[in-house]
Design a protein around this motif. Structure first.
Motif, PDB file in Angstrom:
ATOM      1  N   ILE A   1       0.853  -1.187   0.000  1.00  0.00           N
ATOM      2  CA  ILE A   1       0.000   0.000   0.000  1.00  0.00           C
ATOM      3  C   ILE A   1       0.891   1.239   0.000  1.00  0.00           C
ATOM      4  CG2 ILE A   1      -1.979  -1.057   1.147  1.00  0.00           C
ATOM      5  CD1 ILE A   1      -1.091   0.286   3.732  1.00  0.00           C
ATOM      6  N   VAL A   2       0.372   2.304  -0.562  1.00  0.00           N
ATOM      7  CA  VAL A   2       1.043   3.606  -0.526  1.00  0.00           C
ATOM      8  C   VAL A   2       0.092   4.596   0.114  1.00  0.00           C
ATOM      9  CG1 VAL A   2       1.819   5.553  -1.936  1.00  0.00           C
ATOM     10  CG2 VAL A   2       2.575   3.245  -2.491  1.00  0.00           C
ATOM     11  N   VAL A   3       0.617   5.426   1.007  1.00  0.00           N
ATOM     12  CA  VAL A   3      -0.201   6.422   1.691  1.00  0.00           C
ATOM     13  C   VAL A   3       0.328   7.813   1.339  1.00  0.00           C
ATOM     14  CG1 VAL A   3      -1.132   7.207   3.885  1.00  0.00           C
ATOM     15  CG2 VAL A   3      -0.581   4.788   3.563  1.00  0.00           C
ATOM     16  N   VAL A   4      -0.557   8.648   0.833  1.00  0.00           N
ATOM     17  CA  VAL A   4      -0.236  10.034   0.515  1.00  0.00           C
ATOM     18  C   VAL A   4      -0.470  10.866   1.769  1.00  0.00           C
ATOM     19  CG1 VAL A   4      -0.863  12.014  -0.915  1.00  0.00           C
ATOM     20  CG2 VAL A   4      -0.841   9.716  -1.910  1.00  0.00           C
ATOM     21  N   VAL A   5       0.572  11.587   2.229  1.00  0.00           N
ATOM     22  CA  VAL A   5       0.489  12.258   3.522  1.00  0.00           C
ATOM     23  C   VAL A   5       0.931  13.719   3.446  1.00  0.00           C
ATOM     24  CG1 VAL A   5       0.827  10.134   4.841  1.00  0.00           C
ATOM     25  CG2 VAL A   5       2.818  11.484   4.154  1.00  0.00           C
ATOM     26  N   ASP A   6       0.429  14.481   4.395  1.00  0.00           N
ATOM     27  CA  ASP A   6       0.829  15.866   4.617  1.00  0.00           C
ATOM     28  C   ASP A   6       0.906  16.037   6.130  1.00  0.00           C
ATOM     29  OD1 ASP A   6       0.575  18.729   5.232  1.00  0.00           O
ATOM     30  OD2 ASP A   6       0.128  19.014   3.113  1.00  0.00           O
ATOM     31  N   TYR A   7       1.998  16.583   6.635  1.00  0.00           N
ATOM     32  CA  TYR A   7       2.185  16.688   8.085  1.00  0.00           C
ATOM     33  C   TYR A   7       1.228  17.672   8.739  1.00  0.00           C
ATOM     34  CZ  TYR A   7       6.357  13.827   7.576  1.00  0.00           C
ATOM     35  OH  TYR A   7       7.209  12.786   7.313  1.00  0.00           O
TER      36      TYR A   7
END
Length: 255
Positions: free
Chosen positions: A108-114
Motif C-alpha cells: 500500500i502507498v499512503v499520501v500524507v501531509d504533516y
C-alpha cells in the motif's frame, strides 16, 4: 558564501526560520560558521525572501487547488474513478517514495501531509499494521500542500530518508504523533529526537530532492484528488481515514 550555496532555493525561507526560532538548529548552524559568516548567510537569505515573496505563497495556492478539486464531486467517487495507470504510478517505486516499513514494491502507498489531522490519526494504525504484518511494505508519498510549514516538514523528512530509512521512520512518527500544531520547533525536534544528522540536512536539499514532493503532487493532479490521507492499494484508491479492519481488508484484497 560556501554555506549559502549548499541550500536549495526552495528551502531558503525555511532554513532561515529554523535558524532563528529553533535552538537545536541554530546551534548546528553556529557549529559550522563564524558569527560574521552566519550574519552574512541570514542577510542573504532575508534578501532572497524579499525578492521572492511568492515562495511560500505557492503552498497556499495548492490548498486552493484542494478546494477546487473537492468541489468536483464526491471524493469517494473520484477516488473510485482514478485510472488504473495513475494508481499504478502511485505504487511504482521511485526516488519520490519513502517507506514506513520495508522497501521495494509496496503493498500500500499512503499520501500524507504533516499538516493533515487525519494523517496523524492514521499514522499509529500504520505502525501497528507493520507490527502485525512485518512483511507488509508500506510506502509513503510526501505531498505538502495544506499549509506553508508542510513544505519544510516534507523536505526535512526526505533529507533524513537519504541518511537512513530507519531515521526517517522515527522522524515521521515523531512528527505525526506530536502534540499541538505543526511548527518549526516541532519539525526540528522530531528530527533531533529521531537521531538525524541535522548538519547534513542542508547538504541534502538539492534540486533533485526538492523535485520529489512536486512529483508526488503531480500524481495527485492526475488523480484529480487533492486530499490526504489517500491510500492506494493494488486494487483500489481510498480517500480519508480508515480503521485497522479496513487496512487489513485492503491487504487481503491485494492477494
Amino acid at each position: 558564501m560556501r554555506y549559502m550555496q549548499r541550500f536549495s532555493r526552495a528551502f531558503l525561507a525555511a532554513a532561515v526560520m529554523f535558524s532563528l526560532s529553533t535552538p537545536v538548529f541554530a546551534q548546528t548552524v553556529d557549529d559550522g560558521l563564524t558569527g560574521t559568516e552566519r550574519d552574512e548567510v541570514l542577510e542573504l537569505v532575508e534578501g532572497f525572501i524579499r525578492a521572492n515573496p511568492g515562495l511560500l505563497k505557492e503552498v497556499l495556492e495548492r490548498a486552493g487547488e484542494n478546494a477546487r478539486y473537492s468541489s468536483i464531486g464526491n471524493v469517494d467517487a473520484i477516488a473510485a474513478a482514478v485510472p488504473e495507470q495513475v494508481r499504478a504510478a502511485f505504487l511504482t517505486p521511485d526516488a519520490s517514495m519513502t517507506y514506513l516499513n520495508g522497501s521495494g514494491v509496496p503493498d500500500i502507498v499512503v499520501v500524507v501531509d504533516y499538516s493533515c489531522p487525519y494523517c496523524r490519526t492514521l499514522a499509529p494504525l500504520l505502525e501497528e499494521l507493520a507490527v502485525r504484518y512485518p512483511d507488509v511494505v508500506i510506502g509513503l508519498r510526501e505531498t505538502p500542500f495544506l499549509a506553508p510549514l508542510s513544505l519544510p516538514a516534507a523536505h526535512t523528512g526526505l533529507a533524513i530518508f537519504e541518511q537512513s530509512p530507519k531515521l526517517y521512520q522515527r522522524y515521521h512518527m515523531n512528527l505525526m504523533t506530536r502534540r499541538g500544531p505543526l511548527s518549526l520547533d516541532a519539525i526540528m525536534d522530531a528530527a533531533y529526537e529521531a537521531g538525524a544528522d541535522l548538519s547534513a540536512i542542508g547538504d541534502s536539499l538539492t534540486d533533485e530532492l526538492i523535485a520529489k514532493p512536486e512529483h508526488n503532487l503531480a500524481l495527485l493532479r492526475q488523480a484529480h484528488l487533492f486530499t490526504t490521507p489517500l491510500i492506494i492499494s493494488r486494487k483500489k484508491v481510498t480517500a480519508g481515514g480508515v480503521s485497522m479492519v479496513e487496512l487489513e481488508y485492503l491487504l487481503k484484497e491485494n492477494e
